[in-house]
Design a protein around this motif. Structure first.
Motif, PDB file in Angstrom:
ATOM      1  N   ALA A  48       0.845  -1.193   0.000  1.00  0.00           N
ATOM      2  CA  ALA A  48       0.000   0.000   0.000  1.00  0.00           C
ATOM      3  C   ALA A  48       0.881   1.244   0.000  1.00  0.00           C
ATOM      4  CB  ALA A  48      -0.916   0.005   1.210  1.00  0.00           C
ATOM      5  N   LEU A  49       0.627   2.144  -0.937  1.00  0.00           N
ATOM      6  CA  LEU A  49       1.346   3.419  -1.010  1.00  0.00           C
ATOM      7  C   LEU A  49       0.364   4.516  -0.624  1.00  0.00           C
ATOM      8  CD1 LEU A  49       3.134   2.834  -4.450  1.00  0.00           C
ATOM      9  CD2 LEU A  49       3.925   2.189  -2.172  1.00  0.00           C
ATOM     10  N   LYS A  50       0.193   4.704   0.667  1.00  0.00           N
ATOM     11  CA  LYS A  50      -0.871   5.582   1.147  1.00  0.00           C
ATOM     12  C   LYS A  50      -0.658   7.034   0.726  1.00  0.00           C
ATOM     13  CE  LYS A  50      -2.059   2.646   5.086  1.00  0.00           C
ATOM     14  NZ  LYS A  50      -3.239   2.086   4.400  1.00  0.00           N
ATOM     15  N   ALA A  54      -2.465   4.629  -3.435  1.00  0.00           N
ATOM     16  CA  ALA A  54      -2.182   3.573  -4.406  1.00  0.00           C
ATOM     17  C   ALA A  54      -1.913   2.254  -3.703  1.00  0.00           C
ATOM     18  CB  ALA A  54      -0.982   3.962  -5.266  1.00  0.00           C
ATOM     19  N   GLU A  55      -2.011   1.187  -4.484  1.00  0.00           N
ATOM     20  CA  GLU A  55      -1.651  -0.138  -4.002  1.00  0.00           C
ATOM     21  C   GLU A  55      -1.052  -0.923  -5.159  1.00  0.00           C
ATOM     22  OE1 GLU A  55      -5.849  -2.551  -4.469  1.00  0.00           O
ATOM     23  OE2 GLU A  55      -5.696  -1.125  -2.821  1.00  0.00           O
ATOM     24  N   VAL A  56      -0.166  -1.848  -4.818  1.00  0.00           N
ATOM     25  CA  VAL A  56       0.459  -2.703  -5.829  1.00  0.00           C
ATOM     26  C   VAL A  56       0.403  -4.140  -5.324  1.00  0.00           C
ATOM     27  CG1 VAL A  56       2.535  -3.189  -7.178  1.00  0.00           C
ATOM     28  CG2 VAL A  56       2.035  -0.837  -6.482  1.00  0.00           C
ATOM     29  N   ASP A  57      -0.112  -5.049  -6.171  1.00  0.00           N
ATOM     30  CA  ASP A  57      -0.176  -6.472  -5.839  1.00  0.00           C
ATOM     31  C   ASP A  57       0.667  -7.264  -6.826  1.00  0.00           C
ATOM     32  OD1 ASP A  57      -1.915  -6.022  -3.762  1.00  0.00           O
ATOM     33  OD2 ASP A  57      -3.712  -6.463  -4.930  1.00  0.00           O
ATOM     34  N   VAL A  58       1.331  -8.285  -6.312  1.00  0.00           N
ATOM     35  CA  VAL A  58       2.083  -9.216  -7.157  1.00  0.00           C
ATOM     36  C   VAL A  58       1.585 -10.625  -6.830  1.00  0.00           C
ATOM     37  CG1 VAL A  58       4.354 -10.114  -7.798  1.00  0.00           C
ATOM     38  CG2 VAL A  58       4.095  -7.703  -7.159  1.00  0.00           C
ATOM     39  N   LYS A  59       1.167 -11.363  -7.865  1.00  0.00           N
ATOM     40  CA  LYS A  59       0.634 -12.711  -7.677  1.00  0.00           C
ATOM     41  C   LYS A  59       1.280 -13.672  -8.666  1.00  0.00           C
ATOM     42  CE  LYS A  59      -3.862 -11.061  -6.007  1.00  0.00           C
ATOM     43  NZ  LYS A  59      -5.329 -11.086  -6.158  1.00  0.00           N
ATOM     44  N   GLY A  76      -2.486  -0.090  -8.727  1.00  0.00           N
ATOM     45  CA  GLY A  76      -3.680   0.747  -8.777  1.00  0.00           C
ATOM     46  C   GLY A  76      -3.354   2.096  -8.160  1.00  0.00           C
ATOM     47  N   PHE A  77      -3.352   3.145  -8.979  1.00  0.00           N
ATOM     48  CA  PHE A  77      -3.060   4.503  -8.507  1.00  0.00           C
ATOM     49  C   PHE A  77      -4.330   5.322  -8.698  1.00  0.00           C
ATOM     50  CE2 PHE A  77       1.055   2.872  -8.335  1.00  0.00           C
ATOM     51  CZ  PHE A  77       1.913   3.778  -7.720  1.00  0.00           C
TER      52      PHE A  77
END
Length: 331
Positions: A48-50, A54-59, A76-77
């Motif tokens: 989470a980039l508060k 923004a948030e970034v996920d790696v799967k 997601g920004f």
């Protein structure tokens, strides 16, 4: 020695992959394999980039039976629309499961994630919704709200649909789009309780941090799929729903404990023991029964799994065979 690697843009991927029964079957197969102990799927790397909203996920996941495995990066920004940019973007990298070499890079801007997420909703509906669904409802007005109902209609061809959103005008626009795409009546409603009470299948698709669906609205013959909660601060569903449902299904219990509606129910103390919950893959594989009767209340918690990304990425590669779509590099 060199090898070939494909690069595809979102536009090119949209020519190859569509939300159809083949894509749904591909994702269903992946869930069935997830029920075995041979799948390797590490926990989601979520950041989470508060400061940037923004948030970034790696799967990722290795799935025996698939020739490749994918690593997906999904940023997601959410301030981007204010400067004329999309909120979501990202890519998938497909590696050979035999050599580890990069076989393809899909610059999909989240399109493949959208398809595989909607396909997972259809898998849940196929196994958990009543056999006859007259009315389906969606809570949310974004891309996934549209795709979830389109996917559900492929496996449970309902007669009409309802849409609820916090912004009624957006709900009306979503309903209009869906009516054109599905060819059935679709209406926007102001009252979410009305949507739930009139529907046999409900999908929630919002980034809500407080419940938008109350346990007081539950009725016999209802199935709910919740797919908006994929971060530890999100919560769409009243925790009492998980206690009252006849069957609670997770895409991955260990993941839902951290990110999904199960996390919220555990935090609220509504659920003390999740050992009775089953995974969607166990139902797909036949290890566990799904819906037992028309009057059951069923609930599915979808947080998004790496096996879905590997499945859709390898599905793309299979569809590319014999075509000249994309750019080929020798590296």
């Amino acid at each position: 020695m060199t090898h070939d690697m494909k690069i595809l843009t979102e536009t090119e991927l949209r020519r190859v992959i569509h939300l159809d029964l083949s894509a749904i079957d591909c994702i269903e197969k992946a869930f069935g394999l997830l029920s075995t102990d041979k799948v390797v799927m590490p926990p989601v790397l979520s950041m989470a980039l508060k400061d940037a909203n923004a948030e970034v996920d790696v799967k990722t996941a290795y799935v025996p039976g698939f020739d490749g495995f994918a690593i997906k990066v999904s940023p997601g920004f959410f301030n981007n629309p204010s400067i004329g940019l999309p909120s979501l973007n990202g890519l998938m990298i497909l590696f050979s499961a035999k050599t580890g070499l990069v076989e393809a890079v899909f610059l999909d801007n989240g399109y493949l994630t959208d398809v595989r997420t909607a396909a997972a909703g259809a898998v849940a509906a196929r196994h958990l919704a009543p056999k006859v669904v007259k009315t389906a409802g969606v809570m949310g007005t974004g891309v996934q709200a549209r795709l979830q109902l389109q996917a559900a209609h492929l496996v449970r061809p309902f007669e009409k649909a309802l849409v609820w959103g916090r912004d009624l005008e957006k709900a009306k626009a979503t309903a209009s789009d869906l009516q054109k795409n599905l060819g059935v009546p679709v209406a926007a409603v102001e009252d979410p309780e009305q949507l739930v009470s009139e529907s046999q299948l409900v999908v929630t698709t919002t980034p809500a941090t407080e419940p938008i669906l109350s346990a007081d609205w539950l009725h016999s013959g209802l199935h709910i799929t919740a797919m908006g909660s994929d971060q530890d601060e999100k919560n769409e569903i009243d925790p009492q729903v998980l206690r009252r449902a006849d069957l609670v299904v997770c895409d991955r219990v260990s993941q839902c404990e951290l990110l999904g509606e199960l996390r919220s129910a555990l935090a609220a103390g509504t659920i003390q023991d999740q050992s009775s919950f089953v995974e969607l893959g166990d139902i797909v594989s036949g290890e566990h029964a799904g819906r037992q009767g028309d009057d059951d209340i069923t609930f599915c918690d979808l947080t998004g799994t790496g096996v879905q990304d590997t499945a859709i990425a390898t599905f793309v590669r299979s569809r590319l065979q014999g075509t000249d779509i994309g750019t080929t590099l020798s590296i």
